[in-house]
Design a protein around this motif. Structure first.
Motif, PDB file in Angstrom:
ATOM      1  N   ASN A 166       0.810  -1.218   0.000  1.00 58.89           N
ATOM      2  CA  ASN A 166       0.000   0.000   0.000  1.00 58.89           C
ATOM      3  C   ASN A 166       0.848   1.275   0.000  1.00 58.89           C
ATOM      4  O   ASN A 166       0.322   2.369   0.245  1.00 58.89           O
ATOM      5  CB  ASN A 166      -0.945   0.005   1.203  1.00 58.89           C
ATOM      6  N   ASP A 167       2.126   1.155  -0.285  1.00 60.28           N
ATOM      7  CA  ASP A 167       2.999   2.331  -0.272  1.00 60.28           C
ATOM      8  C   ASP A 167       2.645   3.319  -1.378  1.00 60.28           C
ATOM      9  O   ASP A 167       2.306   2.930  -2.505  1.00 60.28           O
ATOM     10  CB  ASP A 167       4.467   1.919  -0.447  1.00 60.28           C
ATOM     11  N   THR A 168       2.756   4.588  -1.038  1.00 55.99           N
ATOM     12  CA  THR A 168       2.788   5.667  -2.011  1.00 55.99           C
ATOM     13  C   THR A 168       4.224   6.173  -2.050  1.00 55.99           C
ATOM     14  O   THR A 168       5.019   5.858  -1.159  1.00 55.99           O
ATOM     15  CB  THR A 168       1.857   6.820  -1.615  1.00 55.99           C
ATOM     16  N   PRO A 169       4.586   6.975  -3.060  1.00 59.72           N
ATOM     17  CA  PRO A 169       5.935   7.539  -3.046  1.00 59.72           C
ATOM     18  C   PRO A 169       6.241   8.292  -1.754  1.00 59.72           C
ATOM     19  O   PRO A 169       7.362   8.227  -1.250  1.00 59.72           O
ATOM     20  CB  PRO A 169       5.930   8.469  -4.260  1.00 59.72           C
ATOM     21  N   GLU A 170       5.226   8.962  -1.214  1.00 60.18           N
ATOM     22  CA  GLU A 170       5.425   9.757  -0.001  1.00 60.18           C
ATOM     23  C   GLU A 170       5.646   8.885   1.233  1.00 60.18           C
ATOM     24  O   GLU A 170       6.530   9.174   2.054  1.00 60.18           O
ATOM     25  CB  GLU A 170       4.223  10.694   0.223  1.00 60.18           C
ATOM     26  N   THR A 171       4.856   7.821   1.379  1.00 63.57           N
ATOM     27  CA  THR A 171       5.036   6.951   2.551  1.00 63.57           C
ATOM     28  C   THR A 171       6.358   6.199   2.456  1.00 63.57           C
ATOM     29  O   THR A 171       7.037   5.985   3.467  1.00 63.57           O
ATOM     30  CB  THR A 171       3.881   5.950   2.699  1.00 63.57           C
ATOM     31  N   LEU A 172       6.716   5.806   1.242  1.00 64.03           N
ATOM     32  CA  LEU A 172       7.990   5.098   1.063  1.00 64.03           C
ATOM     33  C   LEU A 172       9.169   6.031   1.327  1.00 64.03           C
ATOM     34  O   LEU A 172      10.142   5.637   1.977  1.00 64.03           O
ATOM     35  CB  LEU A 172       8.071   4.539  -0.354  1.00 64.03           C
ATOM     36  N   GLN A 173       9.087   7.259   0.859  1.00 63.98           N
ATOM     37  CA  GLN A 173      10.149   8.239   1.107  1.00 63.98           C
ATOM     38  C   GLN A 173      10.362   8.435   2.602  1.00 63.98           C
ATOM     39  O   GLN A 173      11.501   8.455   3.080  1.00 63.98           O
ATOM     40  CB  GLN A 173       9.793   9.567   0.448  1.00 63.98           C
ATOM     41  N   LYS A 174       9.276   8.556   3.347  1.00 62.62           N
ATOM     42  CA  LYS A 174       9.358   8.772   4.788  1.00 62.62           C
ATOM     43  C   LYS A 174      10.019   7.583   5.481  1.00 62.62           C
ATOM     44  O   LYS A 174      10.893   7.750   6.339  1.00 62.62           O
ATOM     45  CB  LYS A 174       7.959   9.008   5.362  1.00 62.62           C
ATOM     46  N   ARG A 175       9.629   6.363   5.079  1.00 61.09           N
ATOM     47  CA  ARG A 175      10.179   5.180   5.729  1.00 61.09           C
ATOM     48  C   ARG A 175      11.644   4.957   5.369  1.00 61.09           C
ATOM     49  O   ARG A 175      12.441   4.528   6.212  1.00 61.09           O
ATOM     50  CB  ARG A 175       9.332   3.950   5.388  1.00 61.09           C
ATOM     51  N   VAL A 176      12.015   5.247   4.139  1.00 64.33           N
ATOM     52  CA  VAL A 176      13.426   5.128   3.747  1.00 64.33           C
ATOM     53  C   VAL A 176      14.278   6.111   4.539  1.00 64.33           C
ATOM     54  O   VAL A 176      15.390   5.780   4.972  1.00 64.33           O
ATOM     55  CB  VAL A 176      13.584   5.338   2.224  1.00 64.33           C
ATOM     56  N   MET A 177      13.774   7.320   4.738  1.00 64.79           N
ATOM     57  CA  MET A 177      14.516   8.292   5.554  1.00 64.79           C
ATOM     58  C   MET A 177      14.674   7.784   6.978  1.00 64.79           C
ATOM     59  O   MET A 177      15.782   7.744   7.516  1.00 64.79           O
ATOM     60  CB  MET A 177      13.812   9.653   5.547  1.00 64.79           C
ATOM     61  N   GLU A 178      13.570   7.387   7.584  1.00 67.44           N
ATOM     62  CA  GLU A 178      13.582   7.012   9.002  1.00 67.44           C
ATOM     63  C   GLU A 178      14.370   5.728   9.262  1.00 67.44           C
ATOM     64  O   GLU A 178      15.092   5.633  10.258  1.00 67.44           O
ATOM     65  CB  GLU A 178      12.144   6.844   9.495  1.00 67.44           C
ATOM     66  N   GLN A 179      14.226   4.736   8.378  1.00 64.13           N
ATOM     67  CA  GLN A 179      14.827   3.428   8.619  1.00 64.13           C
ATOM     68  C   GLN A 179      16.223   3.272   8.022  1.00 64.13           C
ATOM     69  O   GLN A 179      16.977   2.392   8.442  1.00 64.13           O
ATOM     70  CB  GLN A 179      13.910   2.321   8.066  1.00 64.13           C
ATOM     71  N   ALA A 180      16.562   4.113   7.062  1.00 60.52           N
ATOM     72  CA  ALA A 180      17.849   3.930   6.391  1.00 60.52           C
ATOM     73  C   ALA A 180      18.707   5.188   6.404  1.00 60.52           C
ATOM     74  O   ALA A 180      19.787   5.198   7.001  1.00 60.52           O
ATOM     75  CB  ALA A 180      17.624   3.455   4.949  1.00 60.52           C
ATOM     76  N   GLU A 181      18.245   6.260   5.769  1.00 57.56           N
ATOM     77  CA  GLU A 181      19.084   7.446   5.622  1.00 57.56           C
ATOM     78  C   GLU A 181      19.564   7.993   6.958  1.00 57.56           C
ATOM     79  O   GLU A 181      20.753   8.303   7.122  1.00 57.56           O
ATOM     80  CB  GLU A 181      18.328   8.549   4.868  1.00 57.56           C
ATOM     81  N   TRP A 182      18.652   8.132   7.913  1.00 52.32           N
ATOM     82  CA  TRP A 182      19.013   8.735   9.202  1.00 52.32           C
ATOM     83  C   TRP A 182      19.952   7.859  10.007  1.00 52.32           C
ATOM     84  O   TRP A 182      20.554   8.324  10.978  1.00 52.32           O
ATOM     85  CB  TRP A 182      17.757   9.020  10.021  1.00 52.32           C
ATOM     86  N   GLU A 183      20.094   6.595   9.629  1.00 50.33           N
ATOM     87  CA  GLU A 183      20.998   5.686  10.324  1.00 50.33           C
ATOM     88  C   GLU A 183      22.367   5.605   9.645  1.00 50.33           C
ATOM     89  O   GLU A 183      23.399   5.704  10.302  1.00 50.33           O
ATOM     90  CB  GLU A 183      20.376   4.290  10.415  1.00 50.33           C
ATOM     91  N   ILE A 184      22.368   5.419   8.324  1.00 48.09           N
ATOM     92  CA  ILE A 184      23.651   5.134   7.670  1.00 48.09           C
ATOM     93  C   ILE A 184      24.471   6.382   7.372  1.00 48.09           C
ATOM     94  O   ILE A 184      25.697   6.292   7.282  1.00 48.09           O
ATOM     95  CB  ILE A 184      23.477   4.278   6.397  1.00 48.09           C
ATOM     96  N   LEU A 185      23.831   7.554   7.243  1.00 50.39           N
ATOM     97  CA  LEU A 185      24.640   8.755   7.022  1.00 50.39           C
ATOM     98  C   LEU A 185      25.462   9.110   8.254  1.00 50.39           C
ATOM     99  O   LEU A 185      26.691   9.296   8.143  1.00 50.39           O
ATOM    100  CB  LEU A 185      23.754   9.930   6.588  1.00 50.39           C
TER     101      LEU A 185
END
Length: 207
Positions: A166-185
């Protein structure tokens, strides 16, 4: 002490993730000495101000060509004694002069698993739109060293995020930021500061 300069273009959520990890003590012997935005008035600059970090905007359109823009950024970062440049949602293109001057001293976070959904034109919400349209089941984020060609530099870290039905581009963007970007950067900055990254051609070894 490692001095980092952060390049931003928008809200600065990745900048905030870095600030939080430094202030918590997770990232040691690192300080943000300047935040530079490609746009005036973005919230990322307010985040920097709230944490007492020097901040400014240097817009590409203020310069007649990419070389002049590169020189302005080089001058600014040199004056602030920047050791590592971090692109955290920075949407302007940098030229050959900047890349040569800061060779292997610029890292970027990209919202996909490079080499998928990356390159020129893949920024912001666009990678997530393509992910959903393609039907892939896994996406994520990548931190890499920056080279002249977009999203081609040696990869430091990647983290996968599952795409939900049920992802939209917006929900997926938010989850990628929270679960990946904010951790690995922040993690990549920590590894760089600890001298644990060894670049061997297109590969980055973590020691």
């Amino acid at each position: 002490m490692l001095n980092i300069g952060v390049l931003v273009s928008g809200g600065g959520s990745n900048l905030q993730a870095i600030i939080d990890k430094i202030e918590s003590g997770y990232i040691k012997n690192v300080r943000i000495v300047t935040v530079v935005s490609s746009k005036e008035g973005v919230y990322a600059l307010q985040r920097a101000k709230e944490h007492g970090i020097s901040n400014t905007f240097i817009a590409r359109k203020s310069f007649s060509n990419i070389d002049e823009y590169d020189e302005a950024l080089i001058k600014h970062f040199t004056e602030h004694k920047v050791d590592l440049v971090v692109m955290a949602g920075f949407l302007s293109i940098l030229g050959e002069r900047f890349n040569k001057f800061f060779e292997k001293r610029v890292i970027n976070v990209h919202p996909s698993l490079i080499p998928a959904f990356c390159g020129k034109g893949f920024y912001g919400i666009i990678p997530h739109q393509h992910v959903i349209e393609s039907g892939v089941k896994v996406t994520g984020a990548t931190v890499h060293f920056v080279e002249l060609e977009a999203d081609t530099g040696p990869i430091i870290l990647q983290k996968a995020v599952y795409v939900e039905d049920n992802d939209t581009p917006e929900t997926l963007q938010k989850r990628v930021m929270e679960q990946a970007e904010w951790e690995i950067l922040p993690e990549a900055i920590k590894l760089y500061a600890e001298n644990r990254l060894v670049v061997d051609g297109k590969r980055v070894k973590i020691i």
